[in-house]
Write an enzyme that holds these catalytic residues in place. Structure first.
Site, short mmCIF file in Angstrom:
data_model
loop_
_atom_site.label_atom_id
_atom_site.label_comp_id
_atom_site.label_asym_id
_atom_site.label_seq_id
_atom_site.Cartn_x
_atom_site.Cartn_y
_atom_site.Cartn_z
N GLY A 198 0.78 -1.23 0.00
CA GLY A 198 0.00 0.00 0.00
C GLY A 198 0.81 1.28 0.00
O GLY A 198 1.86 1.40 -0.64
N SER A 243 -6.05 10.74 8.58
CA SER A 243 -7.21 10.64 7.71
C SER A 243 -8.14 11.81 7.96
O SER A 243 -8.25 12.31 9.08
CB SER A 243 -7.96 9.33 7.97
OG SER A 243 -9.20 9.32 7.29
N TYR A 253 -11.39 3.56 14.12
CA TYR A 253 -10.32 4.11 13.27
C TYR A 253 -10.35 5.63 13.30
O TYR A 253 -9.31 6.29 13.45
CB TYR A 253 -10.51 3.59 11.85
CG TYR A 253 -9.58 4.17 10.82
CD1 TYR A 253 -8.30 3.65 10.64
CD2 TYR A 253 -9.99 5.21 9.99
CE1 TYR A 253 -7.44 4.17 9.68
CE2 TYR A 253 -9.14 5.73 9.02
CZ TYR A 253 -7.87 5.20 8.87
OH TYR A 253 -7.02 5.73 7.91
#
Length: 300
Positions: free
Chosen positions: A55, A180, A206
């Site tokens: 990734g 994020s 998360y």
């Protein structure tokens, strides 16, 4: 024969038009920016990238290796990490790419990794805290921490602090934490660290961990002003990686189906070129991701 007006919606032309539109959308995601256009070289620099066997982390390590850096892939899996090291060496021709085992969810593993780095490395110029998980069911580590918090925040937080003196001795240097935009949906509750009062629905846990990333990175940046060490957190956009592997199969299929047309596939992270943000003269992170699909990349 009289035609029902609604029959037009079942005409084969709609299938053709839908396919054409889907391909146009997919092609529009492909950006023209090439990270190799940036002239920055990292010869003589040492970089650590966590979660670098796949990734985002793997592409970051690849880019660093292309620029001549000594790159240390910090990975939990020896087999997958070794495969990534060999692939990066083959693609870049840079043999100074190495694997060191690290499980960021284990505080003992973090301490052992940091100890070896301090013994083996004379300098550290870039630390990228990339390793993260999403969608894990409730698990408590042997340290007594909730597994997602241990992996996404507590482990990277400890690692950064254990290597901070080495980073200060290697200035100019920088710390980059991959966060994020979903941090906006997160909440701060320190009982979460022990797995209490958490809602295990979709990516809520998360989101909470990513909020902690940004809060701590912002405070670290404040404390490091004037030291020559830059700390940033970054939102890379929506990227097709293995981060969804812990979600139910139907969610992964849906994510991949949508992602084929709208999300980023070829990720080219650029963590090197300095830019000036707002009225600050402090060099910040410039993050550029190939493709226009998904949400915009952000620097926090």
């Amino acid at each position: 024969m009289k035609m029902d007006p609604t029959d037009i919606f079942y005409h084969p032309i709609w299938v053709v038009l839908s396919a054409v539109l889907a391909m146009v959308v997919r092609l529009q995601r492909k950006g023209s920016w090439d990270p190799r256009a940036c002239p920055v070289q990292l010869t003589g620099k040492t970089a650590i990238v966590t979660g670098a066997n796949t990734g985002i982390g793997k592409f970051i390590a690849l880019d660093f290796a292309r620029r001549g850096a000594r790159v240390i892939l910090a990975c939990r899996s020896e087999s997958r990490g070794s495969a990534a090291v060999n692939e990066i060496r083959k693609i870049t021709g840079n043999t100074n790419v190495h694997l060191r085992l690290l499980d960021v969810s284990s505080m003992d593993s973090v301490r052992e990794f940091a100890k070896k780095i301090l013994e083996e490395e004379k300098a550290l110029h870039i630390l990228v805290n990339n390793a993260a998980v999403s969608g894990l069911p409730r698990q408590i580590t042997k340290d007594g921490f909730e597994a997602s918090f241990a992996t996404n925040h507590l482990g990277p937080f400890l690692l950064t602090n254990l290597l901070l003196d080495l980073l200060k001795r290697s200035t100019p240097s920088r710390i980059v934490t991959v966060s994020s935009l979903n941090h906006k949906k997160g909440k701060v509750d320190f009982s979460h660290f022990r797995g209490e009062n958490l809602v295990y629905f979709m990516d809520q846990v998360y989101n909470n961990t990513k909020l902690h990333n940004i809060i701590c990175t912002n405070e670290l940046a404040r404390r490091l002003q004037g030291t020559g060490v830059t700390a940033n957190s970054v939102h890379p956009g929506v990227v097709m990686t293995e981060v969804m592997r812990h979600y139910p199969l139907w969610i992964r299929y849906l994510f991949n189906a949508i992602g084929f047309f709208f999300f980023k596939h070829l990720l080219c992270f650029h963590l090197l070129c300095p830019v000036v943000r707002g009225r600050s003269s402090r060099p910040d992170l410039l993050c550029c991701v190939r493709g226009t699909g998904g949400s915009d990349r952000k620097v926090f």
